[in-house]
Write a protein that holds these residues in place. Structure first.
Motif, PDB file in Angstrom:
ATOM      1  N   ASN A  45      29.744  44.835  45.374  1.00 15.86           N
ATOM      2  CA  ASN A  45      29.350  43.925  44.311  1.00 15.86           C
ATOM      3  C   ASN A  45      30.244  42.695  44.360  1.00 15.86           C
ATOM      4  OD1 ASN A  45      28.596  42.604  41.984  1.00 15.86           O
ATOM      5  ND2 ASN A  45      28.736  44.410  40.663  1.00 15.86           N
ATOM      6  N   LEU A  46      29.696  41.601  44.862  1.00 20.72           N
ATOM      7  CA  LEU A  46      30.482  40.386  45.063  1.00 20.72           C
ATOM      8  C   LEU A  46      30.382  39.427  43.886  1.00 20.72           C
ATOM      9  CD1 LEU A  46      29.647  39.747  48.827  1.00 20.72           C
ATOM     10  CD2 LEU A  46      31.671  40.846  47.851  1.00 20.72           C
ATOM     11  N   ASP A  47      29.781  39.866  42.780  1.00 18.72           N
ATOM     12  CA  ASP A  47      29.738  39.014  41.600  1.00 18.72           C
ATOM     13  C   ASP A  47      31.165  38.683  41.163  1.00 18.72           C
ATOM     14  OD1 ASP A  47      29.714  38.796  38.406  1.00 18.72           O
ATOM     15  OD2 ASP A  47      27.756  38.163  39.153  1.00 18.72           O
ATOM     16  N   ALA A  48      31.410  37.431  40.852  1.00 15.06           N
ATOM     17  CA  ALA A  48      32.770  36.970  40.570  1.00 15.06           C
ATOM     18  C   ALA A  48      33.418  37.703  39.402  1.00 15.06           C
ATOM     19  CB  ALA A  48      32.760  35.464  40.295  1.00 15.06           C
ATOM     20  N   GLU A  49      32.615  38.226  38.476  1.00 15.73           N
ATOM     21  CA  GLU A  49      33.166  38.874  37.289  1.00 15.73           C
ATOM     22  C   GLU A  49      33.143  40.400  37.382  1.00 15.73           C
ATOM     23  OE1 GLU A  49      30.949  37.359  34.018  1.00 15.73           O
ATOM     24  OE2 GLU A  49      31.674  35.308  34.249  1.00 15.73           O
ATOM     25  N   SER A  52      37.214  43.402  41.929  1.00 16.43           N
ATOM     26  CA  SER A  52      37.790  43.010  43.210  1.00 16.43           C
ATOM     27  C   SER A  52      37.709  44.156  44.203  1.00 16.43           C
ATOM     28  CB  SER A  52      39.255  42.604  43.005  1.00 16.43           C
ATOM     29  OG  SER A  52      39.901  42.375  44.241  1.00 16.43           O
ATOM     30  N   PRO A 120      41.173  40.957  36.427  1.00 15.75           N
ATOM     31  CA  PRO A 120      39.905  41.297  37.088  1.00 15.75           C
ATOM     32  C   PRO A 120      40.105  42.203  38.284  1.00 15.75           C
ATOM     33  CG  PRO A 120      40.686  39.217  37.949  1.00 15.75           C
ATOM     34  CD  PRO A 120      41.752  39.717  37.003  1.00 15.75           C
ATOM     35  N   TYR A 121      41.097  43.105  38.228  1.00 16.64           N
ATOM     36  CA  TYR A 121      41.447  43.916  39.399  1.00 16.64           C
ATOM     37  C   TYR A 121      40.740  45.269  39.432  1.00 16.64           C
ATOM     38  CZ  TYR A 121      45.099  40.407  39.787  1.00 16.64           C
ATOM     39  OH  TYR A 121      45.767  39.213  39.902  1.00 16.64           O
ATOM     40  N   ALA A 124      35.592  46.865  42.429  1.00 15.67           N
ATOM     41  CA  ALA A 124      34.186  46.479  42.367  1.00 15.67           C
ATOM     42  C   ALA A 124      33.293  47.587  42.924  1.00 15.67           C
ATOM     43  CB  ALA A 124      33.969  45.192  43.155  1.00 15.67           C
TER      44      ALA A 124
END
Length: 244
Positions: A45-49, A52, A120-121, A124
């Motif tokens: 999931n590469l969504d910025a929110e 990671s 945001p760690y 993901a």
């Protein structure tokens, strides 16, 4: 030399050259397709929110598709697979800690609640070839995620079978090896644990599927929809093709 010999030779050389170019083009397309499809197989999931990867490499292996479900009842599936089912465990808190914090003492392995990394760690969604830190993947559970974990020394074929199962339910879910737990395979959601000391093929896959349907998105206190995801989920997986 027979009449037309040089001309025939030139035609043969030209034909061989064209054939070589055509074969090379096909190989380039095939291998380029494999390379471009690789990262997609990990479903990161590469969504910025969404969190990671925290530097953990993706698992880009092609999975072995799972067989259709035979046992959908969670308690029966867990028993048939020889797995320990622990539901509604004590909630050990939701405190956020920095990413460089010492590992807390969790009461279960894998952990199902307790202090975890601050945003945001959070790990993901995705399939990973390496083991994330517990404080990272525990935060993901807080947001309703399902995590499938397996002993890194399991045979390659078993790992690919688990990857194939994950491919049917990767929305809001994670897959990765775990060298710390005492199980061959485990599945977790916040305050819930399915621990299997051995891998029993279809029976284990059925237990994981039933666990996902029963617990995904329902625990943790933070909405699973807080981070965008696409694809089939453990609650609504993509069903395998029926057996003939």
């Amino acid at each position: 030399m027979p009449e037309g010999g040089p001309k025939r030779k030139r035609l043969l050389i030209a034909f061989a050259a064209v054939l070589t170019v055509a074969v090379a083009a096909v190989l380039i397309v095939v291998f380029a397709g494999d390379e471009s499809d690789g990262p997609n197989r990990a479903h990161i999931n590469l969504d910025a929110e969404a969190g990671s990867t925290n530097g953990i490499p993706p698992d880009e292996r092609s999975g072995i598709p799972p067989p259709p479900v035979r046992q959908a009842d969670l308690k029966k599936a867990a028993k048939e697979a020889g797995c320990y089912l622990q539901l509604h465990l004590d909630d050990k808190g939701h405190r956020h800690i920095p990413p460089d914090s010492l590992m807390p003492d969790y009461e279960t392995s894998p952990p199902t609640s307790g202090p975890h990394v601050e945003p945001p760690y959070q790990q993901a969604d995705g399939a990973y070839a390496g083991e994330p830190k517990a404080i990272d993947y525990l935060h993901s559970l807080e947001h309703g995620r399902l995590e499938i974990q397996y002993a890194a020394d399991l045979p390659e074929e078993i790992q690919r079978e688990l990857k194939g199962l994950y491919d049917t339910m990767y929305g809001g879910a994670l897959l990765f090896p775990n060298n710390e737990m005492n199980y061959a395979v485990a599945a977790t959601t916040w305050t819930n644990l399915l621990g299997c000391t051995s891998y029993e093929g279809r029976k284990t896959l059925d237990a994981i599927r039933a666990f996902g349907r029963e617990t995904w998105g329902k625990y943790g206190g933070e909405p699973v929809s807080a981070f965008k995801f696409t694809g089939p989920t453990p609650a609504e997986p993509r069903e395998p093709e029926p057996e003939n």
